[in-house]
Write a protein that holds these residues in place. Sequence first.
Motif, PDB file in Angstrom:
ATOM      1  N   ALA A  53       0.864  -1.152   0.058  1.00 34.41           N
ATOM      2  CA  ALA A  53      -0.160  -0.106  -0.142  1.00 34.41           C
ATOM      3  C   ALA A  53       0.919   1.309   0.107  1.00 34.41           C
ATOM      4  O   ALA A  53       0.476   2.126  -0.628  1.00 34.41           O
ATOM      5  N   ALA A  54       1.970   1.282   0.753  1.00 37.94           N
ATOM      6  CA  ALA A  54       2.923   2.302   0.652  1.00 37.94           C
ATOM      7  C   ALA A  54       3.717   2.538  -0.570  1.00 37.94           C
ATOM      8  O   ALA A  54       3.843   3.672  -0.981  1.00 37.94           O
ATOM      9  N   ALA A  55       3.778   1.566  -1.213  1.00 36.79           N
ATOM     10  CA  ALA A  55       4.667   1.534  -2.517  1.00 36.79           C
ATOM     11  C   ALA A  55       3.402   2.361  -3.615  1.00 36.79           C
ATOM     12  O   ALA A  55       3.879   2.959  -4.413  1.00 36.79           O
ATOM     13  N   LEU A  56       2.277   1.846  -3.445  1.00 37.62           N
ATOM     14  CA  LEU A  56       1.403   2.456  -4.462  1.00 37.62           C
ATOM     15  C   LEU A  56       0.916   3.727  -4.107  1.00 37.62           C
ATOM     16  O   LEU A  56       0.178   4.551  -4.893  1.00 37.62           O
ATOM     17  N   GLY A  57       1.147   4.392  -2.935  1.00 35.93           N
ATOM     18  CA  GLY A  57       0.852   5.679  -2.650  1.00 35.93           C
ATOM     19  C   GLY A  57      -0.647   5.745  -1.981  1.00 35.93           C
ATOM     20  O   GLY A  57      -1.208   6.739  -2.057  1.00 35.93           O
ATOM     21  N   THR A  58      -1.347   4.512  -1.535  1.00 40.43           N
ATOM     22  CA  THR A  58      -2.508   4.473  -1.256  1.00 40.43           C
ATOM     23  C   THR A  58      -2.608   4.711   0.420  1.00 40.43           C
ATOM     24  O   THR A  58      -2.119   3.866   1.247  1.00 40.43           O
ATOM     25  N   ALA A  59      -3.364   6.004   0.661  1.00 36.67           N
ATOM     26  CA  ALA A  59      -3.659   6.051   2.247  1.00 36.67           C
ATOM     27  C   ALA A  59      -4.421   5.037   2.817  1.00 36.67           C
ATOM     28  O   ALA A  59      -5.504   4.749   2.158  1.00 36.67           O
ATOM     29  N   SER A  60      -3.859   4.373   3.534  1.00 36.66           N
ATOM     30  CA  SER A  60      -4.561   2.980   4.016  1.00 36.66           C
ATOM     31  C   SER A  60      -4.715   2.815   5.593  1.00 36.66           C
ATOM     32  O   SER A  60      -3.896   3.198   6.312  1.00 36.66           O
ATOM     33  N   VAL A  61      -5.797   2.278   5.973  1.00 35.82           N
ATOM     34  CA  VAL A  61      -6.062   1.817   7.338  1.00 35.82           C
ATOM     35  C   VAL A  61      -6.167   0.421   7.497  1.00 35.82           C
ATOM     36  O   VAL A  61      -6.828  -0.268   6.829  1.00 35.82           O
ATOM     37  N   PHE A  62      -5.389  -0.054   8.464  1.00 39.80           N
ATOM     38  CA  PHE A  62      -5.241  -1.634   8.662  1.00 39.80           C
ATOM     39  C   PHE A  62      -5.988  -2.129   9.954  1.00 39.80           C
ATOM     40  O   PHE A  62      -5.626  -1.516  11.005  1.00 39.80           O
ATOM     41  N   HIS A  63      -6.949  -2.807   9.822  1.00 40.64           N
ATOM     42  CA  HIS A  63      -7.674  -3.411  10.827  1.00 40.64           C
ATOM     43  C   HIS A  63      -7.388  -4.593  11.272  1.00 40.64           C
ATOM     44  O   HIS A  63      -6.954  -5.556  10.190  1.00 40.64           O
ATOM     45  N   GLY A  64      -7.574  -5.193  12.621  1.00 36.34           N
ATOM     46  CA  GLY A  64      -7.163  -6.672  12.800  1.00 36.34           C
ATOM     47  C   GLY A  64      -7.895  -6.914  14.042  1.00 36.34           C
ATOM     48  O   GLY A  64      -8.625  -6.230  14.780  1.00 36.34           O
ATOM     49  N   ARG A  65      -7.721  -8.241  14.390  1.00 38.02           N
ATOM     50  CA  ARG A  65      -8.768  -8.415  15.830  1.00 38.02           C
ATOM     51  C   ARG A  65      -7.726  -9.785  16.427  1.00 38.02           C
ATOM     52  O   ARG A  65      -6.711 -10.383  15.895  1.00 38.02           O
ATOM     53  N   GLY A  66      -8.196 -10.284  17.510  1.00 38.86           N
ATOM     54  CA  GLY A  66      -7.546 -11.552  18.143  1.00 38.86           C
ATOM     55  C   GLY A  66      -6.288 -10.967  18.813  1.00 38.86           C
ATOM     56  O   GLY A  66      -6.356  -9.861  19.261  1.00 38.86           O
ATOM     57  N   ARG A  67      -5.182 -11.597  18.541  1.00 41.95           N
ATOM     58  CA  ARG A  67      -3.772 -11.112  18.958  1.00 41.95           C
ATOM     59  C   ARG A  67      -2.978 -10.478  17.798  1.00 41.95           C
ATOM     60  O   ARG A  67      -1.977  -9.855  18.210  1.00 41.95           O
ATOM     61  N   LEU A  68      -3.486 -10.092  16.733  1.00 44.18           N
ATOM     62  CA  LEU A  68      -2.939  -9.344  15.723  1.00 44.18           C
ATOM     63  C   LEU A  68      -2.600  -8.054  16.358  1.00 44.18           C
ATOM     64  O   LEU A  68      -1.426  -7.518  15.804  1.00 44.18           O
ATOM     65  N   PRO A  69      -3.395  -7.288  16.926  1.00 38.67           N
ATOM     66  CA  PRO A  69      -3.059  -5.827  17.369  1.00 38.67           C
ATOM     67  C   PRO A  69      -1.661  -5.914  18.395  1.00 38.67           C
ATOM     68  O   PRO A  69      -0.997  -4.980  18.374  1.00 38.67           O
ATOM     69  N   GLN A  70      -1.431  -7.070  18.725  1.00 39.61           N
ATOM     70  CA  GLN A  70      -0.530  -6.983  19.774  1.00 39.61           C
ATOM     71  C   GLN A  70       1.033  -7.634  19.151  1.00 39.61           C
ATOM     72  O   GLN A  70       2.030  -7.681  19.690  1.00 39.61           O
ATOM     73  N   ARG A  71       0.828  -8.090  17.823  1.00 39.37           N
ATOM     74  CA  ARG A  71       1.833  -8.532  17.022  1.00 39.37           C
ATOM     75  C   ARG A  71       2.634  -7.360  16.354  1.00 39.37           C
ATOM     76  O   ARG A  71       2.176  -6.372  15.752  1.00 39.37           O
ATOM     77  N   PRO A  72       4.194  -7.248  16.713  1.00 47.22           N
ATOM     78  CA  PRO A  72       4.748  -6.069  16.315  1.00 47.22           C
ATOM     79  C   PRO A  72       5.046  -5.609  14.938  1.00 47.22           C
ATOM     80  O   PRO A  72       5.185  -6.797  13.984  1.00 47.22           O
TER      81      PRO A  72
END
Length: 402
Positions: free
Chosen positions: A99-118
Amino acid sequence: MDIRISPSVLSGHVEIPASKSCAHRAIICAALAEGVSRLTGVSMSEDIRATIDAMTALGASFRENGTSVEVTGIREIPERAEIDCCESGSTLRFVIPIAAALGTASVFHGRGRLPQRPIDIYKRELSAHGISFNRQDMPYEISGTLTGGRFEIEGSVSSQFITGLLFALPLLEEDSEIVLTSHLESRPYVDITIDTLRNFGITVEDMGESFRIPGRQHYAPCDMHIEGDYSQAAFFCVANAIGSQVEMGNLLPGSVQGDKAILELASDRKGFRADCSDIPDLVPILAVLAAYSSGPSVIYNAARLKIKESDRLEAVSAMLNALGGNVRVTSDGLEIIPAGQLHGGEIDSCGDHRIVMAAAIAALGCSGDVIIRRAEAVRKSYPDFFKDYTSLGGIANVINME
């Protein structure tokens, strides 16, 4: 969903589902290609669905027909995208730099333990190359356009960061270099990435301690069959080691998957020492193998499993100990002392798909039933696991649908 497993012996033939690692990579490359690619043999798990949805949000289109997927690469790059990664660490870490390479402003959502993964590596390296992280915690929000150059990445955290950059950097105007600042663990996963990129027309120069990526490259469409997953085959390999007779199909003998190591490891019933730096996904089922061995075993170089779908080292230890095993968590792995026949019992999967499947294999040789809590976690990677398990003669009954 809770499942009761009764002791049994598996026998017959099973077609191993598509490699999740290979499928993620092929889907992403096809989505970045200029044209139409056809992928066959795709197994639709929750993680693969998350990657398809992520690349759809970035402008690719997908047409599914059973296990075949026709992918039309991105034609118009969106200005903004909302991307739900569900619980897939691969989706999150692969797609952020794309997404960064495409220049697309992006919001990334997740659940479970994903928000804790660095993702600290991305926050540091992408921020030095034109990207702003407008939120430091999930949902992550990025803006800007990635620029090329030198990226210094620790190899000991996760190979997923290397793979994500390898997808993104060929799209840039500038040439780039990824320099490893520590030993790269899980290198076979990077080998899979480079192999898939090659099939889609992308050149990466692997220098051992660094990777050189020319800019201004173009992904070419490719028709590909997704090979079977050795990390899923591992469960049936260990079932065979403890008395079952399962024939497995859809496995590529010449595969670069690191988890192919299970073919050799499962032949050792005397106890073993396993360096799992390159094969972390095998740890739960290797622990089961160790519990059924005649001598002590040590699993090491697996500290990264503390930040998987569960603290996987603690979860494996708790699972086997609840069944009568003798497992101790170390600073970077597990020590397993055979304790005689496992007696069965009740275990909490911790919502971790690999704990569910490992427990189901461990249950085969128990003297009593095993109840697995939250067994629906298998949907993350192998939705048909219990269908295949029972077709081979396994005894598994749902006792609670909540």
